[in-house]
Design a protein around this motif. Sequence first.
Motif, PDB file in Angstrom:
ATOM      1  N   GLY A   1       0.798  -1.201   0.000  1.00 50.22           N
ATOM      2  CA  GLY A   1       0.000   0.000   0.000  1.00 50.22           C
ATOM      3  C   GLY A   1       0.840   1.264   0.000  1.00 50.22           C
ATOM      4  N   LYS A   2       1.981   1.241   0.726  1.00 48.80           N
ATOM      5  CA  LYS A   2       2.824   2.441   0.776  1.00 48.80           C
ATOM      6  C   LYS A   2       3.389   2.758  -0.597  1.00 48.80           C
ATOM      7  N   SER A   3       3.952   1.764  -1.243  1.00 43.28           N
ATOM      8  CA  SER A   3       4.619   1.977  -2.528  1.00 43.28           C
ATOM      9  C   SER A   3       3.629   2.327  -3.631  1.00 43.28           C
ATOM     10  N   SER A   4       2.411   1.850  -3.522  1.00 41.12           N
ATOM     11  CA  SER A   4       1.385   2.173  -4.513  1.00 41.12           C
ATOM     12  C   SER A   4       0.811   3.563  -4.272  1.00 41.12           C
ATOM     13  N   GLY A   5       0.594   3.891  -3.014  1.00 38.81           N
ATOM     14  CA  GLY A   5      -0.056   5.150  -2.686  1.00 38.81           C
ATOM     15  C   GLY A   5       0.821   6.372  -2.835  1.00 38.81           C
ATOM     16  N   LEU A   6       2.115   6.244  -2.550  1.00 40.48           N
ATOM     17  CA  LEU A   6       3.014   7.392  -2.580  1.00 40.48           C
ATOM     18  C   LEU A   6       3.036   8.106  -3.937  1.00 40.48           C
ATOM     19  N   PRO A   7       3.286   7.410  -5.047  1.00 37.52           N
ATOM     20  CA  PRO A   7       3.289   8.134  -6.316  1.00 37.52           C
ATOM     21  C   PRO A   7       1.913   8.683  -6.683  1.00 37.52           C
ATOM     22  N   TYR A   8       0.867   8.010  -6.257  1.00 35.38           N
ATOM     23  CA  TYR A   8      -0.476   8.491  -6.586  1.00 35.38           C
ATOM     24  C   TYR A   8      -0.804   9.770  -5.818  1.00 35.38           C
ATOM     25  N   ILE A   9      -0.391   9.826  -4.568  1.00 40.17           N
ATOM     26  CA  ILE A   9      -0.610  11.031  -3.773  1.00 40.17           C
ATOM     27  C   ILE A   9       0.091  12.222  -4.425  1.00 40.17           C
ATOM     28  N   CYS A  10       1.292  11.992  -4.947  1.00 39.47           N
ATOM     29  CA  CYS A  10       2.083  13.086  -5.502  1.00 39.47           C
ATOM     30  C   CYS A  10       1.706  13.474  -6.925  1.00 39.47           C
ATOM     31  N   SER A  11       1.319  12.510  -7.750  1.00 42.81           N
ATOM     32  CA  SER A  11       1.082  12.848  -9.154  1.00 42.81           C
ATOM     33  C   SER A  11      -0.198  12.270  -9.736  1.00 42.81           C
ATOM     34  N   GLN A  12      -1.001  11.611  -8.923  1.00 42.28           N
ATOM     35  CA  GLN A  12      -2.222  10.943  -9.368  1.00 42.28           C
ATOM     36  C   GLN A  12      -1.942   9.991 -10.521  1.00 42.28           C
ATOM     37  N   THR A  13      -0.810   9.336 -10.440  1.00 41.99           N
ATOM     38  CA  THR A  13      -0.436   8.341 -11.439  1.00 41.99           C
ATOM     39  C   THR A  13      -0.448   6.971 -10.775  1.00 41.99           C
ATOM     40  N   ALA A  14      -1.288   6.101 -11.286  1.00 40.31           N
ATOM     41  CA  ALA A  14      -1.351   4.741 -10.763  1.00 40.31           C
ATOM     42  C   ALA A  14      -0.495   3.841 -11.639  1.00 40.31           C
ATOM     43  N   ARG A  15       0.245   2.971 -10.979  1.00 35.82           N
ATOM     44  CA  ARG A  15       1.058   1.998 -11.707  1.00 35.82           C
ATOM     45  C   ARG A  15       0.464   0.618 -11.478  1.00 35.82           C
ATOM     46  N   ASP A  16       0.491  -0.216 -12.516  1.00 40.77           N
ATOM     47  CA  ASP A  16      -0.132  -1.526 -12.369  1.00 40.77           C
ATOM     48  C   ASP A  16       0.750  -2.531 -11.646  1.00 40.77           C
ATOM     49  N   LEU A  61       3.307  11.433  10.780  1.00 40.42           N
ATOM     50  CA  LEU A  61       3.607  10.025  10.589  1.00 40.42           C
ATOM     51  C   LEU A  61       2.416   9.375   9.895  1.00 40.42           C
ATOM     52  N   VAL A  62       2.667   8.777   8.744  1.00 38.98           N
ATOM     53  CA  VAL A  62       1.640   8.008   8.043  1.00 38.98           C
ATOM     54  C   VAL A  62       2.020   6.542   8.204  1.00 38.98           C
ATOM     55  N   PHE A  63       1.139   5.781   8.816  1.00 40.74           N
ATOM     56  CA  PHE A  63       1.393   4.374   9.115  1.00 40.74           C
ATOM     57  C   PHE A  63       0.375   3.552   8.340  1.00 40.74           C
ATOM     58  N   VAL A  64       0.854   2.713   7.438  1.00 42.23           N
ATOM     59  CA  VAL A  64      -0.030   1.919   6.584  1.00 42.23           C
ATOM     60  C   VAL A  64      -0.168   0.518   7.174  1.00 42.23           C
ATOM     61  N   VAL A  65      -1.411   0.075   7.315  1.00 38.57           N
ATOM     62  CA  VAL A  65      -1.713  -1.236   7.877  1.00 38.57           C
ATOM     63  C   VAL A  65      -2.492  -2.050   6.855  1.00 38.57           C
ATOM     64  N   ASP A  66      -2.112  -3.295   6.695  1.00 37.12           N
ATOM     65  CA  ASP A  66      -2.827  -4.230   5.840  1.00 37.12           C
ATOM     66  C   ASP A  66      -4.046  -4.717   6.623  1.00 37.12           C
ATOM     67  N   SER A  67      -5.236  -4.317   6.216  1.00 33.71           N
ATOM     68  CA  SER A  67      -6.465  -4.633   6.946  1.00 33.71           C
ATOM     69  C   SER A  67      -6.860  -6.100   6.875  1.00 33.71           C
ATOM     70  N   VAL A  68      -6.188  -6.863   6.048  1.00 37.90           N
ATOM     71  CA  VAL A  68      -6.502  -8.281   5.888  1.00 37.90           C
ATOM     72  C   VAL A  68      -5.540  -9.163   6.677  1.00 37.90           C
ATOM     73  N   ASP A  69      -4.319  -8.715   6.861  1.00 36.35           N
ATOM     74  CA  ASP A  69      -3.270  -9.537   7.456  1.00 36.35           C
ATOM     75  C   ASP A  69      -3.324  -9.481   8.984  1.00 36.35           C
ATOM     76  N   ARG A  70      -4.226 -10.248   9.545  1.00 35.89           N
ATOM     77  CA  ARG A  70      -4.425 -10.261  10.986  1.00 35.89           C
ATOM     78  C   ARG A  70      -3.193 -10.762  11.745  1.00 35.89           C
ATOM     79  N   SER A  71      -2.404 -11.621  11.119  1.00 33.03           N
ATOM     80  CA  SER A  71      -1.247 -12.213  11.799  1.00 33.03           C
ATOM     81  C   SER A  71      -0.167 -11.178  12.123  1.00 33.03           C
TER      82      SER A  71
END
Length: 157
Positions: A1-16, A61-71
Amino acid sequence: GKSSGLPYICSQTARDRIAPTHGFNSAQLFVGGLEMDLLEVGGSQNLRAYWPHYLSQAHVLVFVVDSVDRSRLLTARQELHALLAAEPRLPLVVLANKQDKSDALSAAELREELALHTLSGQRELFLLPTSATWASLSTATSVLHVKSLLVTLLSQP
């Protein structure tokens, strides 16, 4: 989520396709004459030792949590609270990522699992549901809400 969201926040460019961060990523956000530097530090065990070194220079501080990974939630809670103990007034934005998944914990459940209710009332605290997949970044507004919040927090004196 961090690596996907960072460029989108800055340039609204999504990478696949974005590989997980094994080190550091940085990006700049330019809004209304303001220049903001955003630094992503990977979350692997060996990189966590570096987190406190960057935190003292942070404004949010932006802390990204995987909402699915309960472990990994217990580890996430422990690491988050250790960071926050070092910087008791630092605003906190928790991104509850993967909210597009049917088995994702809700924001209320994550608030409890991360023990966010125990944090000092002097800290600005935000918990935002997000989805940082390529398809959702192309259409969703959740990451744009994150951008708007960051601009607001970073614009404050």
